[in-house]
Motif scaffolding. Structure first.
Motif, PDB file in Angstrom:
ATOM      1  N   VAL A 209     143.011  24.151 -10.099  1.00 50.78           N
ATOM      2  CA  VAL A 209     143.079  24.232  -8.641  1.00 50.78           C
ATOM      3  C   VAL A 209     142.561  22.943  -8.012  1.00 50.78           C
ATOM      4  O   VAL A 209     141.524  22.409  -8.415  1.00 50.78           O
ATOM      5  N   ASN A 210     143.287  22.474  -7.011  1.00 55.26           N
ATOM      6  CA  ASN A 210     142.936  21.283  -6.235  1.00 55.26           C
ATOM      7  C   ASN A 210     142.453  21.734  -4.864  1.00 55.26           C
ATOM      8  O   ASN A 210     143.139  22.468  -4.162  1.00 55.26           O
ATOM      9  N   ILE A 211     141.251  21.302  -4.483  1.00 56.79           N
ATOM     10  CA  ILE A 211     140.701  21.594  -3.165  1.00 56.79           C
ATOM     11  C   ILE A 211     140.511  20.280  -2.420  1.00 56.79           C
ATOM     12  O   ILE A 211     140.091  19.276  -2.996  1.00 56.79           O
ATOM     13  N   MET A 212     140.823  20.279  -1.121  1.00 56.35           N
ATOM     14  CA  MET A 212     140.701  19.075  -0.307  1.00 56.35           C
ATOM     15  C   MET A 212     139.402  19.085   0.477  1.00 56.35           C
ATOM     16  O   MET A 212     139.038  20.102   1.087  1.00 56.35           O
ATOM     17  N   MET A 213     138.711  17.961   0.480  1.00 58.08           N
ATOM     18  CA  MET A 213     137.451  17.835   1.197  1.00 58.08           C
ATOM     19  C   MET A 213     137.684  17.718   2.703  1.00 58.08           C
ATOM     20  O   MET A 213     138.533  16.958   3.150  1.00 58.08           O
ATOM     21  N   PHE A 214     136.952  18.496   3.463  1.00 55.84           N
ATOM     22  CA  PHE A 214     136.886  18.371   4.917  1.00 55.84           C
ATOM     23  C   PHE A 214     135.666  19.158   5.351  1.00 55.84           C
ATOM     24  O   PHE A 214     134.930  19.718   4.517  1.00 55.84           O
ATOM     25  N   SER A 215     135.390  19.184   6.637  1.00 52.97           N
ATOM     26  CA  SER A 215     134.187  19.834   7.139  1.00 52.97           C
ATOM     27  C   SER A 215     134.095  21.284   6.677  1.00 52.97           C
ATOM     28  O   SER A 215     135.043  22.058   6.844  1.00 52.97           O
ATOM     29  N   GLY A 216     132.971  21.619   6.074  1.00 55.32           N
ATOM     30  CA  GLY A 216     132.748  22.986   5.630  1.00 55.32           C
ATOM     31  C   GLY A 216     133.061  23.254   4.181  1.00 55.32           C
ATOM     32  O   GLY A 216     132.708  24.314   3.651  1.00 55.32           O
ATOM     33  N   VAL A 217     133.723  22.320   3.514  1.00 54.11           N
ATOM     34  CA  VAL A 217     134.047  22.497   2.103  1.00 54.11           C
ATOM     35  C   VAL A 217     132.828  22.126   1.258  1.00 54.11           C
ATOM     36  O   VAL A 217     132.148  21.133   1.550  1.00 54.11           O
ATOM     37  N   PRO A 218     132.512  22.894   0.216  1.00 54.46           N
ATOM     38  CA  PRO A 218     131.383  22.553  -0.651  1.00 54.46           C
ATOM     39  C   PRO A 218     131.532  21.156  -1.261  1.00 54.46           C
ATOM     40  O   PRO A 218     132.629  20.592  -1.301  1.00 54.46           O
ATOM     41  N   SER A 219     130.448  20.612  -1.743  1.00 52.32           N
ATOM     42  CA  SER A 219     130.463  19.291  -2.367  1.00 52.32           C
ATOM     43  C   SER A 219     131.327  19.301  -3.623  1.00 52.32           C
ATOM     44  O   SER A 219     131.567  20.359  -4.217  1.00 52.32           O
ATOM     45  N   PRO A 220     131.805  18.136  -4.046  1.00 57.59           N
ATOM     46  CA  PRO A 220     132.578  18.087  -5.291  1.00 57.59           C
ATOM     47  C   PRO A 220     131.830  18.691  -6.479  1.00 57.59           C
ATOM     48  O   PRO A 220     132.449  19.370  -7.311  1.00 57.59           O
ATOM     49  N   LYS A 221     130.523  18.462  -6.546  1.00 61.05           N
ATOM     50  CA  LYS A 221     129.746  19.037  -7.647  1.00 61.05           C
ATOM     51  C   LYS A 221     129.797  20.553  -7.599  1.00 61.05           C
ATOM     52  O   LYS A 221     129.997  21.227  -8.623  1.00 61.05           O
ATOM     53  N   ARG A 222     129.612  21.111  -6.397  1.00 60.81           N
ATOM     54  CA  ARG A 222     129.647  22.563  -6.263  1.00 60.81           C
ATOM     55  C   ARG A 222     131.048  23.103  -6.538  1.00 60.81           C
ATOM     56  O   ARG A 222     131.200  24.165  -7.164  1.00 60.81           O
ATOM     57  N   LEU A 223     132.071  22.385  -6.103  1.00 61.89           N
ATOM     58  CA  LEU A 223     133.436  22.814  -6.387  1.00 61.89           C
ATOM     59  C   LEU A 223     133.679  22.887  -7.892  1.00 61.89           C
ATOM     60  O   LEU A 223     134.358  23.798  -8.376  1.00 61.89           O
ATOM     61  N   GLY A 224     133.122  21.935  -8.621  1.00 70.97           N
ATOM     62  CA  GLY A 224     133.231  21.987 -10.067  1.00 70.97           C
ATOM     63  C   GLY A 224     132.589  23.241 -10.629  1.00 70.97           C
ATOM     64  O   GLY A 224     133.136  23.896 -11.525  1.00 70.97           O
ATOM     65  N   GLU A 225     131.448  23.600 -10.103  1.00 74.03           N
ATOM     66  CA  GLU A 225     130.761  24.818 -10.557  1.00 74.03           C
ATOM     67  C   GLU A 225     131.582  26.066 -10.264  1.00 74.03           C
ATOM     68  O   GLU A 225     131.472  27.068 -10.974  1.00 74.03           O
ATOM     69  N   LEU A 226     132.405  25.998  -9.232  1.00 70.83           N
ATOM     70  CA  LEU A 226     133.251  27.141  -8.867  1.00 70.83           C
ATOM     71  C   LEU A 226     134.534  27.196  -9.702  1.00 70.83           C
ATOM     72  O   LEU A 226     135.284  28.168  -9.614  1.00 70.83           O
ATOM     73  N   GLY A 227     134.780  26.143 -10.492  1.00 73.06           N
ATOM     74  CA  GLY A 227     135.942  26.140 -11.372  1.00 73.06           C
ATOM     75  C   GLY A 227     137.089  25.251 -10.946  1.00 73.06           C
ATOM     76  O   GLY A 227     138.158  25.263 -11.560  1.00 73.06           O
ATOM     77  N   VAL A 228     136.885  24.460  -9.904  1.00 71.68           N
ATOM     78  CA  VAL A 228     137.943  23.577  -9.408  1.00 71.68           C
ATOM     79  C   VAL A 228     138.255  22.483 -10.438  1.00 71.68           C
ATOM     80  O   VAL A 228     137.360  21.985 -11.123  1.00 71.68           O
ATOM     81  N   GLY A 229     139.541  22.095 -10.518  1.00 74.79           N
ATOM     82  CA  GLY A 229     139.959  21.069 -11.472  1.00 74.79           C
ATOM     83  C   GLY A 229     140.303  19.734 -10.854  1.00 74.79           C
ATOM     84  O   GLY A 229     140.500  18.750 -11.571  1.00 74.79           O
ATOM     85  N   ARG A 230     140.379  19.698  -9.523  1.00 78.19           N
ATOM     86  CA  ARG A 230     140.731  18.447  -8.838  1.00 78.19           C
ATOM     87  C   ARG A 230     140.211  18.508  -7.399  1.00 78.19           C
ATOM     88  O   ARG A 230     140.361  19.526  -6.729  1.00 78.19           O
ATOM     89  N   VAL A 231     139.608  17.421  -6.973  1.00 78.90           N
ATOM     90  CA  VAL A 231     139.089  17.315  -5.609  1.00 78.90           C
ATOM     91  C   VAL A 231     139.738  16.104  -4.965  1.00 78.90           C
ATOM     92  O   VAL A 231     139.721  15.006  -5.530  1.00 78.90           O
ATOM     93  N   SER A 232     140.330  16.294  -3.796  1.00 80.81           N
ATOM     94  CA  SER A 232     140.963  15.171  -3.101  1.00 80.81           C
ATOM     95  C   SER A 232     140.433  15.078  -1.680  1.00 80.81           C
ATOM     96  O   SER A 232     139.825  16.006  -1.161  1.00 80.81           O
ATOM     97  N   TYR A 233     140.681  13.937  -1.065  1.00 81.97           N
ATOM     98  CA  TYR A 233     140.090  13.641   0.238  1.00 81.97           C
ATOM     99  C   TYR A 233     141.107  13.526   1.366  1.00 81.97           C
ATOM    100  O   TYR A 233     140.720  13.324   2.518  1.00 81.97           O
TER     101      TYR A 233
END
Length: 257
Positions: A209-233
């Protein structure tokens, strides 16, 4: 590396729990800067590429201009490049496949491909979008390279009330599974910010899963802990740079009287 090697390396970076970071770029100059900063891969943002050339997002940037940008980036930087290809500049699967062939010819190893109806309203029915993904996969397979299709759903972006996102989660999971079956490699859910919903989606999705960073989104580190595989800006880097440019220019003009 060959284009095929870059594609394989890019796919390997997508690990649930250890997300690859895509700090989105819009031209060869920003590609070099982000590469020098330590990026392992590059990704354009459609909003940023269009805005940098004076166009609005939503496939208003001519396809030839987008392809020229992609080609200039791959010529300048030897990192895997994924192109934000919006809706593929076509609705018909055959036309779509032909357009993707041109993206591959420009040196890219993957695309973001969204399910919203560009120039219309809403999103494509799940099976129609799956057919469009199948057309891309079939074309890519003829090129003998593991082309990365990051299948994006616009369910969450089109619903501005985040309290209603939970009601959309089952639809998102259905799309993740359908897109995976059609040949997608990743599932992009921009607009989703709730930790619990992100974690549930990551557990249910057969694709990273790819999650995009914007206001209110958890930090990339936290997203990793949630199981995310890709973080984009997304458009964030472009917007931040334009704010800085305006501030610096205003300071110069003010000082000059």
């Amino acid at each position: 590396m060959s284009q095929s090697d870059k594609a394989a390396a890019f796919a390997a970076l997508h690990q649930k729990g250890n997300p690859v970071i895509i700090y989105n770029i819009w031209d060869a100059g920003t590609a070099k800067a982000v590469a020098d900063a330590g990026a392992k891969a590059l990704g354009t943002g459609s909003w940023s590429v269009a805005a940098a050339q004076g166009y609005a997002d939503g496939e208003n940037l001519p396809l030839d201009a987008l392809l020229a940008t992609a080609k200039s980036i791959t010529a300048a930087v030897d990192l895997p490049l994924s192109v934000d290809f919006e809706g593929g500049y076509a609705e018909d699967p055959a036309e779509l496949a032909a357009n993707v062939a041109r993206v591959i010819d420009a040196g890219a190893i993957g695309i973001n491909f969204e399910d919203q109806v560009i120039g219309g309203s809403g999103i494509y029915p799940v099976e129609q979008q799956a057919d469009r993904i199948r057309a891309i996969r079939a074309l890519a397979d003829t090129r003998d390279m593991p082309f990365f299709i990051n299948a994006r759903t616009d369910l969450f972006l089109q619903e501005g009330d985040r309290t209603k996102h939970a009601a959309l989660l089952d639809q998102a999971i259905e799309r993740a599974r359908a897109y995976a079956e059609a040949g997608a490699n990743g599932f992009f859910a921009p607009g989703l910010a709730d930790e619990g919903l992100i974690e549930t989606l990551c557990k249910a999705s057969p694709l990273p899963v790819n999650i995009m960073m914007f206001s209110g989104v958890p930090s990339p580190k936290r997203l990793g802990e949630l199981g995310v595989g890709r973080v984009s800006y997304g458009p964030g880097p472009y917007r931040a740079m334009m704010v800085k440019l305006k501030e610096d220019a205003a300071a110069v003009f003010t000082a000059a009287g």
